[in-house]
Design a protein around this motif. Structure first.
Motif, short mmCIF file in Angstrom:
data_model
loop_
_atom_site.label_atom_id
_atom_site.label_comp_id
_atom_site.label_asym_id
_atom_site.label_seq_id
_atom_site.Cartn_x
_atom_site.Cartn_y
_atom_site.Cartn_z
N GLN A 7 5.31 -8.32 -4.39
CA GLN A 7 4.30 -7.25 -3.67
C GLN A 7 4.36 -5.82 -5.28
O GLN A 7 3.02 -5.03 -5.29
N ALA A 8 5.77 -5.74 -5.35
CA ALA A 8 5.89 -4.44 -6.41
C ALA A 8 4.85 -4.74 -7.64
O ALA A 8 3.84 -4.06 -8.08
N GLY A 9 3.93 -6.15 -8.59
CA GLY A 9 3.48 -6.88 -8.65
C GLY A 9 2.41 -6.78 -8.62
O GLY A 9 1.31 -6.30 -9.69
N ILE A 27 10.32 -1.87 -2.87
CA ILE A 27 8.56 -2.05 -3.49
C ILE A 27 8.13 -1.07 -4.47
O ILE A 27 8.31 -1.51 -5.85
N LEU A 28 8.55 0.36 -4.35
CA LEU A 28 8.61 1.63 -4.90
C LEU A 28 9.32 1.08 -6.09
O LEU A 28 8.82 1.08 -7.03
N ARG A 29 10.90 0.62 -5.55
CA ARG A 29 11.94 0.81 -6.64
C ARG A 29 11.58 -0.05 -8.31
O ARG A 29 11.84 -0.13 -9.39
N PHE A 38 6.42 10.26 -5.57
CA PHE A 38 7.89 10.17 -4.62
C PHE A 38 8.69 9.50 -4.99
O PHE A 38 8.43 8.35 -5.69
N SER A 39 9.96 10.31 -4.89
CA SER A 39 11.27 8.44 -4.87
C SER A 39 11.30 8.18 -3.07
O SER A 39 11.00 7.77 -2.64
N PRO A 40 12.50 7.18 -4.18
CA PRO A 40 12.53 5.86 -2.77
C PRO A 40 13.38 7.03 -1.38
O PRO A 40 12.05 6.35 -0.11
N SER A 41 14.25 7.77 -1.80
CA SER A 41 14.58 8.52 -0.64
C SER A 41 13.21 8.93 0.23
O SER A 41 13.35 9.66 1.36
N ALA A 52 1.13 -1.47 -0.16
CA ALA A 52 -0.15 -0.09 0.25
C ALA A 52 1.07 1.36 -0.24
O ALA A 52 0.47 1.91 -0.48
N TRP A 53 2.35 0.63 0.83
CA TRP A 53 2.54 2.13 0.88
C TRP A 53 3.25 2.85 -0.33
O TRP A 53 4.31 3.34 -1.08
N GLY A 54 4.01 1.13 -1.16
CA GLY A 54 4.85 1.36 -2.23
C GLY A 54 3.96 2.46 -3.33
O GLY A 54 4.12 3.09 -4.36
N LEU A 55 2.30 1.81 -3.07
CA LEU A 55 0.42 2.21 -3.98
C LEU A 55 1.30 3.78 -4.52
O LEU A 55 1.55 4.74 -5.29
#
Length: 404
Positions: free
Chosen positions: A318-320, A291-293, A266-269, A256-259
């Motif tokens: 999870q990214a998928g 996951i965001l990356r 947002f960048s990963p940083s 959820a946070w990655g999405l």
């Protein structure tokens, strides 16, 4: 209403109620366990409320722990389990909008139930399965409605976290928030600033994992609660984008946070800093960033075998999931096949290590040794060198000899 057959978890606790009643006091199952039972869900534990004061409970049972004695809670240690027994109480003087300044033990079940947050949580049940419903909680359960007990504003002034709990239940149970209760949240949303971030995050995570996330998320936005969450005041747009996705269901909070981070650009940083403000664990921060990356690479159709290795399958999966929620046509089965065909899945599977290199070559421990190992790892992943010791030693010799 009478529950004819109590589940095992309640039956196991009946001797506790019986012993309290034998001593001349009232005792009931209360709160979430009763609610879940009536919804056909399996309660994880049971809470017991009683007219007996803490000292009286301690005199009835030989083995107890003063879990929250100031607030009337004593844990009774039985043969098979531990049970929290809480004295009926009233509360007053909520100067910090979270905890009562004064707790008064009482003998009345009604006085105890009327201080609770929601009607569906203000239910009690006796040892015979008779449900005590003083605030129409049963009707609200049947109608799928979340309603504050009594005057909503008073309940939220007593504990401002109840506002987050209300929208969390909307997500978990797929219930609608009753209009007066919703209006009271909107009017008092700013009180959320009085609540510890960790407690808000806990409720937010439960909302994200609910069966009707869009329902809880819509209330989070419409009531303005998001404005008083860490660094969320400027995030209405990505929250609205989440809300408009055709399907919204998360199996992990990190997904959820990655999405969310992807929709917020947002960048990963940046995501890392954002989650630190939410007092997230280091594990959740790192997992969400990874996951965001991976999600960013998936949206560019640019996820290579070496990157599958780097992320590991749990992160890729999870990214998928997030990519599929975004409507990106991604074949996770194909990605899994590619991952399964990797020669190694972690550094631990590499048959060579620093000790072997030191033993076979005139090298000293240091950064150069690490560079050699990393190069060998990359070449194994890319199937340029087989993961066999002789082959890796031969390739290591070439790398060392070619050093300028």
């Amino acid at each position: 209403m009478i529950v004819e057959k109590l589940p095992t978890i309640f039956q196991q606790a009946l001797p506790i109620l019986a012993k309290i009643q034998a001593a001349g006091f009232e005792a009931y199952f209360v709160g979430g366990s009763v609610r879940d039972l009536l919804l056909g869900k399996q309660p994880h534990d049971v809470d017991i409320a009683t007219s007996a004061y803490p000292a009286e409970i301690k005199s009835i049972f030989p083995r107890t722990v003063d879990t929250g004695i100031k607030h009337g809670t004593v844990t009774v240690l039985a043969k098979s389990a531990a049970y929290e027994i809480t004295t009926f109480r009233t509360e007053s003087g909520y100067q910090d909008f979270r905890r009562p300044d004064q707790v008064t033990f009482v003998r009345s079940l009604q006085d105890d139930l009327k201080r609770r947050d929601l009607t569906i949580n203000a239910l009690a049940m006796d040892s015979a399965g008779q449900v005590i419903d003083l605030f129409d909680g049963l009707a609200d359960l049947r109608a799928g409605i979340i309603r504050a007990v009594g005057i909503p504003t008073e309940r939220f002034h007593e504990d401002a976290l109840r506002m987050m709990r209300t929208i969390r239940f909307a997500s978990q149970l797929a219930f609608e928030i009753e209009p007066r209760t919703r209006a009271a949240i909107e009017q008092n949303a700013e009180l959320l600033l009085k609540i510890a971030v960790e407690r808000i995050h806990e409720e937010w995570q439960k909302l994200l994992l609910g069966q009707a996330v869009q329902r809880g998320l819509a209330s989070f936005i419409q009531t303005g609660l998001y404005r008083y969450c860490p660094q969320m005041s400027t995030c209405q747009e990505p929250l609205q984008k989440m809300l408009t996705l055709p399907v919204l269901h998360f199996k992990t909070v990190a997904t959820a946070w990655g999405l969310f981070a992807y929709l917020a650009n947002f960048s990963p940083s940046k995501l890392g800093d954002f989650l630190k403000a939410w007092k997230s664990s280091n594990q959740l921060i790192e997992e969400s960033r990874e996951i965001l990356r991976a999600l960013l690479l998936m949206t560019r159709r640019d996820l290579k075998p070496s990157e599958l290795y780097q992320f590991g399958w749990p992160v890729v999966w999870q990214a998928g999931e997030a990519a599929n929620l975004l409507g990106i046509d991604l074949d996770l089965n194909q990605l899994h096949q590619i991952y399964q065909q990797l020669p190694i899945k972690s550094t631990k599977e590499l048959v060579i290590n620093g000790g072997i290199l030191l033993k076979n070559f005139n090298l000293k421990p240091g950064p150069y040794l690490g560079k050699i190992l990393k190069q060998l790892e990359v070449e194994v992943i890319e199937k340029k060198v087989p993961n066999h010791l002789d082959s890796l030693l031969a390739r290591a010799k070439q790398l060392i000899c070619s050093k300028p």
